[in-house]
Design an enzyme around this catalytic site. Sequence first.
Site, PDB file in Angstrom:
ATOM      1  N   ASP A   1       0.820  -1.230   0.000  1.00  0.00           N
ATOM      2  CA  ASP A   1       0.000   0.000   0.000  1.00  0.00           C
ATOM      3  C   ASP A   1       0.847   1.271   0.000  1.00  0.00           C
ATOM      4  O   ASP A   1       0.315   2.386   0.059  1.00  0.00           O
ATOM      5  CB  ASP A   1      -0.955   0.008   1.203  1.00  0.00           C
ATOM      6  CG  ASP A   1      -0.210   0.035   2.536  1.00  0.00           C
ATOM      7  OD1 ASP A   1       1.047   0.051   2.518  1.00  0.00           O
ATOM      8  OD2 ASP A   1      -0.869   0.047   3.586  1.00  0.00           O
TER       9      ASP A   1
ATOM     10  N   GLN B   1       6.887  26.251  -3.542  1.00  0.00           N
ATOM     11  CA  GLN B   1       5.664  26.794  -2.934  1.00  0.00           C
ATOM     12  C   GLN B   1       6.067  27.555  -1.676  1.00  0.00           C
ATOM     13  O   GLN B   1       5.831  27.126  -0.553  1.00  0.00           O
ATOM     14  CB  GLN B   1       4.713  25.626  -2.619  1.00  0.00           C
ATOM     15  CG  GLN B   1       3.298  26.032  -2.334  1.00  0.00           C
ATOM     16  CD  GLN B   1       2.613  26.714  -3.516  1.00  0.00           C
ATOM     17  OE1 GLN B   1       2.830  26.339  -4.659  1.00  0.00           O
ATOM     18  NE2 GLN B   1       1.835  27.741  -3.243  1.00  0.00           N
TER      19      GLN B   1
ATOM     20  N   HIS C   1      15.137  26.738  -4.576  1.00  0.00           N
ATOM     21  CA  HIS C   1      14.490  27.519  -5.639  1.00  0.00           C
ATOM     22  C   HIS C   1      14.599  29.033  -5.396  1.00  0.00           C
ATOM     23  O   HIS C   1      14.966  29.787  -6.293  1.00  0.00           O
ATOM     24  CB  HIS C   1      13.030  27.088  -5.779  1.00  0.00           C
ATOM     25  CG  HIS C   1      12.288  27.920  -6.748  1.00  0.00           C
ATOM     26  ND1 HIS C   1      12.645  27.972  -8.081  1.00  0.00           N
ATOM     27  CD2 HIS C   1      11.255  28.787  -6.596  1.00  0.00           C
ATOM     28  CE1 HIS C   1      11.847  28.821  -8.704  1.00  0.00           C
ATOM     29  NE2 HIS C   1      11.000  29.325  -7.819  1.00  0.00           N
TER      30      HIS C   1
ATOM     31  N   ASP D   1      13.938  32.729 -16.702  1.00  0.00           N
ATOM     32  CA  ASP D   1      13.113  33.708 -15.977  1.00  0.00           C
ATOM     33  C   ASP D   1      13.946  34.569 -15.034  1.00  0.00           C
ATOM     34  O   ASP D   1      15.102  34.261 -14.727  1.00  0.00           O
ATOM     35  CB  ASP D   1      11.963  33.035 -15.213  1.00  0.00           C
ATOM     36  CG  ASP D   1      12.450  31.994 -14.245  1.00  0.00           C
ATOM     37  OD1 ASP D   1      13.460  32.242 -13.572  1.00  0.00           O
ATOM     38  OD2 ASP D   1      11.823  30.920 -14.151  1.00  0.00           O
TER      39      ASP D   1
ATOM     40  N   LYS E   1       9.615  35.365 -18.379  1.00  0.00           N
ATOM     41  CA  LYS E   1       8.659  34.239 -18.380  1.00  0.00           C
ATOM     42  C   LYS E   1       7.514  34.549 -17.432  1.00  0.00           C
ATOM     43  O   LYS E   1       7.718  35.128 -16.371  1.00  0.00           O
ATOM     44  CB  LYS E   1       9.394  32.977 -17.899  1.00  0.00           C
ATOM     45  CG  LYS E   1       8.519  31.747 -17.769  1.00  0.00           C
ATOM     46  CD  LYS E   1       9.303  30.545 -17.245  1.00  0.00           C
ATOM     47  CE  LYS E   1       9.020  30.262 -15.796  1.00  0.00           C
ATOM     48  NZ  LYS E   1       9.717  29.073 -15.269  1.00  0.00           N
TER      49      LYS E   1
ATOM     50  N   ARG F   1       3.904  32.623 -15.672  1.00  0.00           N
ATOM     51  CA  ARG F   1       3.170  31.362 -15.539  1.00  0.00           C
ATOM     52  C   ARG F   1       1.771  31.671 -15.001  1.00  0.00           C
ATOM     53  O   ARG F   1       1.639  32.416 -14.024  1.00  0.00           O
ATOM     54  CB  ARG F   1       3.914  30.441 -14.555  1.00  0.00           C
ATOM     55  CG  ARG F   1       3.387  29.027 -14.535  1.00  0.00           C
ATOM     56  CD  ARG F   1       4.096  28.203 -13.456  1.00  0.00           C
ATOM     57  NE  ARG F   1       5.469  27.845 -13.767  1.00  0.00           N
ATOM     58  CZ  ARG F   1       5.830  26.758 -14.444  1.00  0.00           C
ATOM     59  NH1 ARG F   1       4.927  25.930 -14.895  1.00  0.00           N
ATOM     60  NH2 ARG F   1       7.113  26.494 -14.653  1.00  0.00           N
TER      61      ARG F   1
ATOM     62  N   ASP G   1      19.049  26.735 -15.364  1.00  0.00           N
ATOM     63  CA  ASP G   1      17.886  26.813 -14.469  1.00  0.00           C
ATOM     64  C   ASP G   1      18.147  25.973 -13.220  1.00  0.00           C
ATOM     65  O   ASP G   1      19.021  25.095 -13.232  1.00  0.00           O
ATOM     66  CB  ASP G   1      16.634  26.294 -15.192  1.00  0.00           C
ATOM     67  CG  ASP G   1      15.363  27.006 -14.719  1.00  0.00           C
ATOM     68  OD1 ASP G   1      15.404  27.680 -13.671  1.00  0.00           O
ATOM     69  OD2 ASP G   1      14.337  26.883 -15.407  1.00  0.00           O
TER      70      ASP G   1
ATOM     71  N   SER H   1      11.635  20.505 -14.762  1.00  0.00           N
ATOM     72  CA  SER H   1      10.575  19.572 -14.364  1.00  0.00           C
ATOM     73  C   SER H   1       9.912  19.018 -15.629  1.00  0.00           C
ATOM     74  O   SER H   1      10.350  17.998 -16.163  1.00  0.00           O
ATOM     75  CB  SER H   1       9.579  20.295 -13.449  1.00  0.00           C
ATOM     76  OG  SER H   1       8.545  19.419 -13.080  1.00  0.00           O
ATOM     77  N   THR H   2       8.934  19.707 -16.152  1.00  0.00           N
ATOM     78  CA  THR H   2       8.303  19.245 -17.407  1.00  0.00           C
ATOM     79  C   THR H   2       9.112  19.676 -18.632  1.00  0.00           C
ATOM     80  O   THR H   2       8.844  19.220 -19.744  1.00  0.00           O
ATOM     81  CB  THR H   2       6.897  19.848 -17.555  1.00  0.00           C
ATOM     82  OG1 THR H   2       7.025  21.281 -17.628  1.00  0.00           O
ATOM     83  CG2 THR H   2       6.008  19.473 -16.386  1.00  0.00           C
TER      84      THR H   2
HETATM   85  C1  R5P Z   1      10.572  28.033 -11.832  1.00  0.00           C
HETATM   86  O1  R5P Z   1      10.534  29.229 -11.612  1.00  0.00           O
HETATM   87  C2  R5P Z   1      11.828  27.218 -11.816  1.00  0.00           C
HETATM   88  O2  R5P Z   1      12.967  28.013 -11.647  1.00  0.00           O
HETATM   89  C3  R5P Z   1      11.948  26.392 -13.078  1.00  0.00           C
HETATM   90  O3  R5P Z   1      12.099  27.251 -14.183  1.00  0.00           O
HETATM   91  C4  R5P Z   1      10.714  25.538 -13.275  1.00  0.00           C
HETATM   92  O4  R5P Z   1      10.413  24.859 -12.101  1.00  0.00           O
HETATM   93  C5  R5P Z   1      10.914  24.560 -14.401  1.00  0.00           C
HETATM   94  O5  R5P Z   1       9.748  23.824 -14.562  1.00  0.00           O
HETATM   95  P1  R5P Z   1       9.352  23.257 -15.980  1.00  0.00           P
HETATM   96  O6  R5P Z   1      10.510  22.476 -16.481  1.00  0.00           O
HETATM   97  O7  R5P Z   1       8.144  22.387 -15.698  1.00  0.00           O
HETATM   98  O8  R5P Z   1       9.006  24.412 -16.851  1.00  0.00           O
END
Ligand code: R5P
Length: 296
Positions: free
Chosen positions: A37, A96, A129, A169, A192, A194, A220, A224-225
């Site tokens: 689980d 966050q 971050h 960014d 950038k 979001r 960076d 992530s994605t």
């Molecule tokens: C956001 O401000 C971070 O510095 C990265 O730019 C962000 O987390 C990257 O995420 P992703 O690859 O999903 O755009």
Amino acid sequence: MMEWLVAPGPASVELANTVGKKLDAKLLDVEIRVFPDGESVINVVGEVTNKRVLLLQSLYPPVDTHLIQALMLSHRLSQDGAEVYVAMPYLGYARQDKEFVQGEIVSVGVIARLLRAVGVKRLVTVDIHSIEGLGHFSFPTFSLSAFPLLAEYVKKNYRLERAVAASPDLGGSARIEAFARVLGIEHFVLKKSRDRKTGDVTVEGESIPELDGKDVIFVDDIISTGTSICRGAEVLKKSNPRSLYAVCTHPLLVDGALDRLYEVGIKEVIGTNTIPGPISKIDVAPLYSEYFSSVD
Ligand code: R5P
């Protein structure tokens, strides 16, 4: 040098072994079983009373599992009378760090309270971050920087021509400066934004320097994605650069990010082993061993 015991958390066993060797520390035996689980049962073998223990556990996915394992381990070690230092190379939830949308929970503040509750004495992460994230902790914390190591790797391994570094960014301004300084190259920052509700990313094409025939390195903290860098690449390609590269500290690489980065024309992507994976070429163990060898 102060004597350390090292506890390898299940998310960072290899890194813990390397750091342990560099610190000449004894490794504790951490036995783990995960029930069907998803619950973890952990057993720490070894005498830790009145000892300094360095627990390494990175908070990459499955983030919540790795978090609860870190909490369980810290609790056990501090209950047994150890002084618990925690190395979380990738501090999940650190993005966050404020209430971006009304009612949102400031998750990193919750992590700070949980770690304190289980007796953690100090937390050391890598490239948090934003440094404001550490402001939520009521005990000592530190964020090491891997950007000089990433820059050294690029210097040794890439044959760049008229290179320039790009941050996707504004939040990456300090990071890109540290990176570009080592290479002695120019840098610039993209604009950038979001959408806080949908997560959609937009990168604007304003104030981009002359890039014709140049090698551009995106820098960076997290990939992530891959969306931020892909959007940035789409914009920069209009200025005819010779090639595009991407470097980051934390290669989360979720949802096929790597394939998308290659598809958009990024020639090579590298990251560090705060998150182990196929492109985690830079070892952050020296950062940790240097830091902990000078703790008194
Ligand atoms: C956001 O401000 C971070 O510095 C990265 O730019 C962000 O987390 C990257 O995420 P992703 O690859 O999903 O755009």
